[in-house]
Design a protein around this motif. Sequence first.
Motif, short mmCIF file in Angstrom:
data_model
loop_
_atom_site.label_atom_id
_atom_site.label_comp_id
_atom_site.label_asym_id
_atom_site.label_seq_id
_atom_site.Cartn_x
_atom_site.Cartn_y
_atom_site.Cartn_z
N GLN A 168 -6.36 4.35 2.57
CA GLN A 168 -6.48 3.72 1.23
C GLN A 168 -7.73 2.72 1.33
OE1 GLN A 168 -2.62 2.40 0.37
NE2 GLN A 168 -2.30 3.75 -1.19
N THR A 198 -8.24 7.23 -5.95
CA THR A 198 -7.88 6.32 -6.59
C THR A 198 -7.97 6.97 -8.25
OG1 THR A 198 -9.91 5.43 -7.28
CG2 THR A 198 -8.59 4.24 -5.35
N LEU A 251 0.85 -1.21 -0.02
CA LEU A 251 0.14 0.07 -0.15
C LEU A 251 0.85 1.16 -0.06
CD1 LEU A 251 -2.75 -1.07 2.45
CD2 LEU A 251 -3.10 -0.84 0.04
N ALA A 299 1.27 4.21 -3.03
CA ALA A 299 1.24 5.50 -2.74
C ALA A 299 2.51 6.32 -3.26
CB ALA A 299 0.82 5.73 -1.28
#
Length: 189
Positions: free
Chosen positions: A134, A187, A88, A92
């Motif tokens: 997220q 997103t 994750l 990013a």
Amino acid sequence: MIPLSEIQSLILSRAAARPGNLALPLPDGLRGGAAAKVVEALLAKGLVEEVEANIRRSEPLWRETGDGHGTTLLATEAGLCAVGIEPLVAGAVAGARRGRMERDAIEPTASAAASASPAIRADTKQAALIALLQRPEGASVAEAAAAFSWQPHTVRGAISGALKKRLGLVIAAEKIDGRGTVYRIATEG
């Protein structure tokens, strides 16, 4: 897990700690044919990618392509994952770099200090905050404050300062009944 040599692991670990995940400069003593061999292996495994170097930001050159242009090497999301940066967080970082590169192409007068992408270390509260935002359901200020034992103003400051301004992440805010304002990392799409 992708098997890495000691030198490949060193290159990727250093890239994770550099602004923009730059894989250059290579470790001292790694030059010429040996450097080419190590980089070719990293490229073949998809752990680094060759991108056009931004000369205005003084990015180090891997090779020259002619006409005053050159390429540099960046650790990919897979490369960061290979050295333990959580997926994750790696996503990013990669997204912030892509967004910043696109913005630099549109706004060529951006200052070098403002356009450098900072690295995100795994196992930090910032990485955990990114993971929290997220999630599909996102997080409210109260939820994030409770998760990290922070004050609400600290959460808001981290979102607006560290994530939006410093990392260039796009944060969406939505007011939801019963939860208040809920923040999510937007997103691409």
